[in-house]
Design a protein around this motif. Structure first.
Motif, PDB file in Angstrom:
ATOM      1  N   TYR A   1      42.862  44.947  34.439  1.00 30.53           N
ATOM      2  CA  TYR A   1      43.066  44.194  33.196  1.00 30.53           C
ATOM      3  C   TYR A   1      42.251  44.797  32.067  1.00 30.53           C
ATOM      4  O   TYR A   1      41.051  45.067  32.217  1.00 30.53           O
ATOM      5  N   ASP A   2      42.906  44.993  30.919  1.00 29.67           N
ATOM      6  CA  ASP A   2      42.250  45.495  29.715  1.00 29.67           C
ATOM      7  C   ASP A   2      42.200  44.355  28.697  1.00 29.67           C
ATOM      8  O   ASP A   2      43.235  43.952  28.146  1.00 29.67           O
ATOM      9  N   PRO A   3      40.994  43.794  28.433  1.00 32.26           N
ATOM     10  CA  PRO A   3      40.920  42.659  27.492  1.00 32.26           C
ATOM     11  C   PRO A   3      41.274  43.041  26.061  1.00 32.26           C
ATOM     12  O   PRO A   3      41.656  42.171  25.265  1.00 32.26           O
ATOM     13  N   LYS A   4      41.185  44.312  25.714  1.00 30.52           N
ATOM     14  CA  LYS A   4      41.517  44.730  24.348  1.00 30.52           C
ATOM     15  C   LYS A   4      43.010  44.607  24.064  1.00 30.52           C
ATOM     16  O   LYS A   4      43.416  44.320  22.933  1.00 30.52           O
ATOM     17  N   THR A   5      43.816  44.830  25.085  1.00 30.55           N
ATOM     18  CA  THR A   5      45.268  44.738  24.912  1.00 30.55           C
ATOM     19  C   THR A   5      45.856  43.498  25.579  1.00 30.55           C
ATOM     20  O   THR A   5      47.050  43.244  25.441  1.00 30.55           O
TER      21      THR A   5
END
Length: 407
Positions: free
Chosen positions: A275-279
């Motif tokens: 998981y990428d919190p920025k996207t």
């Protein structure tokens, strides 16, 4: 391999403080009153010329006393009134430590009794290698200790316990508890949106992320959410690409890595998500990463390490460029550290807590590339063992979280 004996006399384990906790219907926790000693009394004693340590200015004496290990406080309080005031209040003691910039690391071990299943927290002072306890997190119903997820935010001296499951009815919980070192107490936070157990968790830039796990019908979840600890608010994030319970998770390069892990015998290829919190986006984990993730992970020097559970408990490290794992130079995990074990790290050291709460400390070293053309770093490990008191012989770890508060 070097072994460290904590105490040959098996000194009793002392508690940090008492609690009178209440919470319904399943848990009871204390609302602990502030026990700060009367500052006016301390001021009066100092005006009467009663030094903290005869022959030393109070500022130097205070600097010395604040280094005392917690397990010695009960004895040291009997020295004089000023020592009693300083060491009798953990809130005052830790407030002074914060003011003076102390940040000695502690390892918080969430353990359970292998026969009764009773859960408790034991704390290892990583400077003095001495143990003490924190206020109890009692539970009326028998719970599965492995169903909880524990995370820490070290610079705030905060420990969080989320979720869990009641064993008798296989009922997941959405409970969230916070332990604060400076106040030495547990508080109840806002519940998770979804009750879950055996899920993934991690901290990214001070935010607590949880994902997957089992729901009330014991079906696997694909939902995920994030907690802002300052606001105490949970909000949903993007669902995972697949429903799964978590075997292990790690945070690296600002992303949450979740794997369901191998189960012996290796009948099924494990799944993994990133998981990428920025996207606010999930993607599938690379094949080499998820297939070689056969143990408990830690991140050191920006690299993902795993203490393997099947390959002679050797330590290995992931190479992102080749999507492969390499064995770290050095001996395997010491034989005294029996499975199941919990793993965490602090600075460049790995702490592996095994059954009976014996702790293996792994010192990680970076080895220079063999030539100027070779850019890739390699690693080596050296182990030492910290023996636990005999009183811990019936305890098994479920989680280990380090704290180095007030950085």
């Amino acid at each position: 391999m070097q072994r460290v004996r904590v105490s040959s006399h098996q000194a009793p384990v002392h508690k940090l403080g008492d609690s009178q906790m209440t919470l319904s219907p399943k848990f009871r926790f204390a609302a602990i009153q502030s026990s700060l000693s009367d500052p006016s009394l301390e001021l009066e004693l100092s005006r009467r010329g009663e030094p903290l340590i005869p022959g030393l200015p109070d500022d130097i004496a205070l600097n010395c006393l604040l280094r005392l290990p917690v397990d010695s406080h009960a004895v040291c309080r009997a020295v004089c009134k000023r020592w009693y005031l300083l060491l009798g209040s953990k809130e005052w003691f830790f407030t002074w430590r914060k003011e003076l910039g102390f940040h000695d690391p502690w390892l918080f071990v969430f353990a359970f009794h292998k026969c009764t299943g009773k859960i408790q927290w034991q704390v290892l002072d990583l400077t003095h290698f001495s143990w003490h306890t924190i206020p109890a997190m009692p539970c009326k119903d028998k719970v599965c200790p492995h169903g909880f997820r524990c995370v820490s935010i070290p610079h705030e001296g905060a420990l969080f316990v989320c979720g869990g499951v009641i064993s008798d009815v296989d009922c997941p919980l959405n409970l969230v508890l916070k332990y604060e070192m400076t106040k030495n107490r547990w508080t109840v936070m806002k519940k998770m949106i979804t009750a879950r157990s055996f899920f993934a968790s991690g901290v990214i830039e001070g935010m607590i992320y949880v994902a997957g796990g089992n729901n009330t019908d014991l079906f696997e979840l694909n939902s995920a959410e994030v907690l802002d600890p300052d606001k105490g608010i949970w909000r949903p994030i993007a669902n995972m690409g697949t429903s799964m319970a978590s075997y292990d998770a790690a945070v690296i390069n600002g992303k949450l890595l979740v794997t369901e892990g191998w189960f012996w015998p290796f009948y099924f290829v494990p799944r993994g998500q990133i998981y990428d919190p920025k996207t606010d986006n999930w993607e599938s984990m690379a094949a080499g990463l998820r297939e070689g993730w056969t143990g408990s992970s830690i991140v050191i020097y920006g690299h993902l390490f795993v203490v393997t559970e099947h390959e002679r408990t050797k330590l290995k490290v992931y190479d992102m460029d080749t999507d492969s794992w390499e064995t770290v130079e050095g001996p395997p995990l010491p034989e005294q550290i029996c499975k199941p074990f919990s793993v965490n790290c602090c600075d460049c050291k790995i702490y592996v807590v095994g059954r009976n709460l014996h702790v293996a400390v792994g010192h990680i070293f970076r080895l220079n590339p063999g030539s100027t053309l070779e850019k890739k770093w390699s690693f080596a490990v050296q182990w030492q063992v910290v023996d636990a008191p005999e009183a811990f012989s019936d305890l098994t770890p479920s989680s280990a979280q380090w704290q180095s508060p007030f950085n």
